[in-house]
Write a protein that holds these residues in place. Structure first.
Motif, PDB file in Angstrom:
ATOM      1  N   UNK A  34       3.892   6.467  -3.369  1.00 54.54           N
ATOM      2  CA  UNK A  34       4.370   6.635  -2.000  1.00 54.54           C
ATOM      3  C   UNK A  34       3.469   5.894  -1.014  1.00 54.54           C
ATOM      4  N   UNK A  35       2.150   5.970  -1.222  1.00 59.42           N
ATOM      5  CA  UNK A  35       1.219   5.302  -0.308  1.00 59.42           C
ATOM      6  C   UNK A  35       1.402   3.786  -0.349  1.00 59.42           C
ATOM      7  N   UNK A  36       1.624   3.223  -1.521  1.00 60.29           N
ATOM      8  CA  UNK A  36       1.862   1.784  -1.636  1.00 60.29           C
ATOM      9  C   UNK A  36       3.153   1.390  -0.930  1.00 60.29           C
ATOM     10  N   UNK A  37       4.199   2.166  -1.168  1.00 61.62           N
ATOM     11  CA  UNK A  37       5.496   1.812  -0.610  1.00 61.62           C
ATOM     12  C   UNK A  37       5.540   1.980   0.903  1.00 61.62           C
ATOM     13  N   UNK A  92       7.980  -3.236   2.178  1.00 59.62           N
ATOM     14  CA  UNK A  92       9.407  -2.957   2.292  1.00 59.62           C
ATOM     15  C   UNK A  92      10.025  -2.957   0.893  1.00 59.62           C
ATOM     16  N   UNK A  93       9.920  -1.816   0.230  1.00 59.29           N
ATOM     17  CA  UNK A  93      10.485  -1.701  -1.112  1.00 59.29           C
ATOM     18  C   UNK A  93       9.582  -2.297  -2.174  1.00 59.29           C
ATOM     19  N   UNK A  94       9.947  -2.073  -3.422  1.00 56.09           N
ATOM     20  CA  UNK A  94       9.167  -2.576  -4.541  1.00 56.09           C
ATOM     21  C   UNK A  94       9.382  -1.709  -5.766  1.00 56.09           C
ATOM     22  N   UNK A  95       8.934  -2.210  -6.895  1.00 60.34           N
ATOM     23  CA  UNK A  95       9.116  -1.512  -8.163  1.00 60.34           C
ATOM     24  C   UNK A  95       7.841  -0.768  -8.552  1.00 60.34           C
ATOM     25  N   UNK A  96       8.023   0.424  -9.090  1.00 55.35           N
ATOM     26  CA  UNK A  96       6.925   1.281  -9.520  1.00 55.35           C
ATOM     27  C   UNK A  96       7.159   1.661 -10.977  1.00 55.35           C
ATOM     28  N   UNK A  97       6.154   1.448 -11.816  1.00 54.82           N
ATOM     29  CA  UNK A  97       6.255   1.781 -13.243  1.00 54.82           C
ATOM     30  C   UNK A  97       5.597   3.136 -13.484  1.00 54.82           C
ATOM     31  N   UNK A 108      12.667   7.939  -2.248  1.00 58.00           N
ATOM     32  CA  UNK A 108      12.636   8.302  -0.828  1.00 58.00           C
ATOM     33  C   UNK A 108      11.869   7.280   0.000  1.00 58.00           C
ATOM     34  N   UNK A 109      10.904   6.593  -0.621  1.00 57.74           N
ATOM     35  CA  UNK A 109      10.110   5.584   0.092  1.00 57.74           C
ATOM     36  C   UNK A 109      10.724   4.187  -0.007  1.00 57.74           C
ATOM     37  N   UNK A 110      11.919   4.094  -0.579  1.00 63.57           N
ATOM     38  CA  UNK A 110      12.610   2.807  -0.649  1.00 63.57           C
ATOM     39  C   UNK A 110      12.272   1.964  -1.851  1.00 63.57           C
ATOM     40  N   UNK A 111      11.612   2.547  -2.849  1.00 63.20           N
ATOM     41  CA  UNK A 111      11.230   1.810  -4.045  1.00 63.20           C
ATOM     42  C   UNK A 111      12.168   2.060  -5.214  1.00 63.20           C
ATOM     43  N   UNK A 112      11.857   1.400  -6.323  1.00 58.85           N
ATOM     44  CA  UNK A 112      12.644   1.526  -7.540  1.00 58.85           C
ATOM     45  C   UNK A 112      11.741   2.010  -8.662  1.00 58.85           C
ATOM     46  N   UNK A 113      11.960   3.240  -9.168  1.00 62.08           N
ATOM     47  CA  UNK A 113      11.138   3.726 -10.283  1.00 62.08           C
ATOM     48  C   UNK A 113      11.638   3.169 -11.614  1.00 62.08           C
TER      49      UNK A 113
END
Length: 461
Positions: free
Chosen positions: A263-266, A270-275, A290-295
């Protein structure tokens, strides 16, 4: 030659019977022969045997024709940093992390700090070390390389210095290598550091640093309460993992830190992928979306996480085991970047760490990882899948067995090295349900591991 120190992802073994200067020299020779590296970073941890092992490794690397860049006493992440930042051909860290003090080992990487593990070269090095070697026509050189200034500058780049306020932070290096890094960072941060077991000491006068062991947590927790600190941090010996305590001295499960860091990174982009790994997932997935990212789910283990991050160009990857990986850190794990990001978050919100964690524990209570020794792990997983899979919303095999229902889920996976299974259970906002299902699964596993049940399940009787 005894090569039992070669494991799936690195080398670890007792000194001198499983790892010694002779083997270290041969590892250096084999590494150069099989990777064609010509510029190699070498660093070592605080263990008493590390300087001798690193020196022998250096002799082997040079004899095979590689130039060695010695960065001295350091943490594993500094080898990762130096290898990628200075565009070296590879790097080797002499460390056994949190293993007993009479052990040592090595972590090997190639260009861009890509991990060298059993499926991409480590087994070939293992098989090569017992064969004869020839010296290179032109031996390599040895140079000292100072990385601290660039490394500290890089770490500070993850946070906005204008948003950092004074905090009181308990830091427990466990007499490992983290202390000097904290001292270097302290010159740039308005934090009041309460230092515990701070000086590097390979004798480990306070025990081998492994904050995952409950008996090792009390000293940090008590200091947080005694000092009225905003949080506590503890590291393992080579500080590639860090562990958190809130202002009440409560140890925070790594699962909830993964979601917080994602969440802190996002919040910064503006968006991004999280592994993330598949053991516990719902909290991370919700926060990321919720933070606009893609898990994105990946198999557990640093080699798998790093590879998936490269494939997806992911910002961040996290495992509940306290390994945290960062795209701008050559997709490698760091034990320093996570606590800086958490400190930044505390400064931004002006609320205690417990307030962030309590909300997530309430939303997704989890069992934490529970290990059980069983006779036949593979058969146990298969039978558990038969029992629970039929009524499940989904059954996945990304890593072990993940079974999901509407209100709860579990992951059951085998150890790579021991006859163990590892269980994690979580629910949606229902701690009683999580505890009930955890007990139910453990009872079922115990029943299935009884000799009579094993014979029946395998068709013997």
């Amino acid at each position: 030659m005894d090569v039992s120190c070669f494991k799936a992802y690195d080398l670890r073994g007792r000194v001198p019977d499983q790892l010694n200067p002779e083997l270290a020299e041969r590892i250096g020779r084999a590494y150069v022969e099989l990777t064609s590296a010509r510029r190699v970073v070498v660093g070592y941890d605080i263990r008493l045997s590390s300087p001798e092992i690193a020196a022998a490794l250096t002799i082997g690397l040079k004899a095979a024709g590689a130039d060695v860049y010695d960065i001295g006493l350091c943490g594993t992440e500094q080898v990762y940093f130096a290898t990628s930042h200075y565009s070296m051909d590879g790097g080797i860290m002499v460390t056994a992390s949190h293993n007993p003090k009479d052990h040592n080992g090595m972590k090997l990487v190639g260009r861009e700090s890509r991990p060298i593990s059993s499926d991409n070269g480590l087994n070939a090095i293992r098989d090569r070390v017992s064969q004869p070697f020839m010296d290179a026509a032109v031996p390599g050189r040895l140079e000292s390389l100072s990385v601290e200034a660039d490394y500290i500058h890089h770490l500070l780049g993850y946070i906005d210095g204008t948003k950092i306020n004074p905090l009181k932070v308990v830091v427990n290096a466990g007499n490992g290598g983290a202390g000097p890094v904290i001292d270097a960072l302290s010159r740039w941060l308005p934090f009041d550091f309460v230092r515990l077991h701070h000086d590097p000491d390979g004798h480990f006068p306070n025990g081998v640093p492994n904050p995952l062991l409950e008996e090792n947590r009390a000293v940090t927790a008590e200091a947080v309460l005694r000092e009225g600190a905003d949080m506590g941090i503890a590291w393992d010996g080579d500080y590639d993992r860090c562990f958190f305590f809130d202002e009440n001295g409560r140890f925070i499960e790594g699962y909830y830190i993964v979601g917080l860091l994602a969440d802190q990174f996002l919040q910064k982009v503006d968006g991004g992928k999280i592994i993330h790994d598949p053991r516990l997932t719902w909290n991370t997935q919700e926060l990321v979306r919720e933070a606009g990212g893609t898990p994105i789910e990946s198999k557990t283990g640093h080699a798998f996480i790093k590879q998936r991050m490269r494939e997806e160009d992911a910002l961040y990857g996290g495992e509940m085991s306290a390994h945290h990986y960062f795209r701008d850190f050559a997709y490698c794990d760091s034990g320093m970047i996570p606590w800086l990001l958490v400190a930044e978050r505390l400064c931004q919100i002006g609320q205690p760490l417990s307030s962030l964690i309590d909300a997530r524990i309430e939303a997704f209570p989890a069992s934490g990882e529970i290990n059980r020794t069983v006779d036949d792990p593979a058969r146990l997983l298969a039978v558990i899948e038969e029992i629970y899979g039929a009524d499940a919303v989904s059954v996945r095999h990304v890593d072990g067995l993940s079974v999901e229902f509407e209100r709860w889920r579990f992951n059951l996976r085998m150890s790579n090295t021991e006859p163990l299974v590892r269980l994690n259970v979580e629910s949606r906002g229902d701690i009683a349900l999580m505890k009930q299902k955890t007990s139910e699964l453990l009872e079922e596993m115990a029943r299935l591991d009884q000799p009579d049940t094993r014979r029946t399940a395998t068709g013997v009787s």
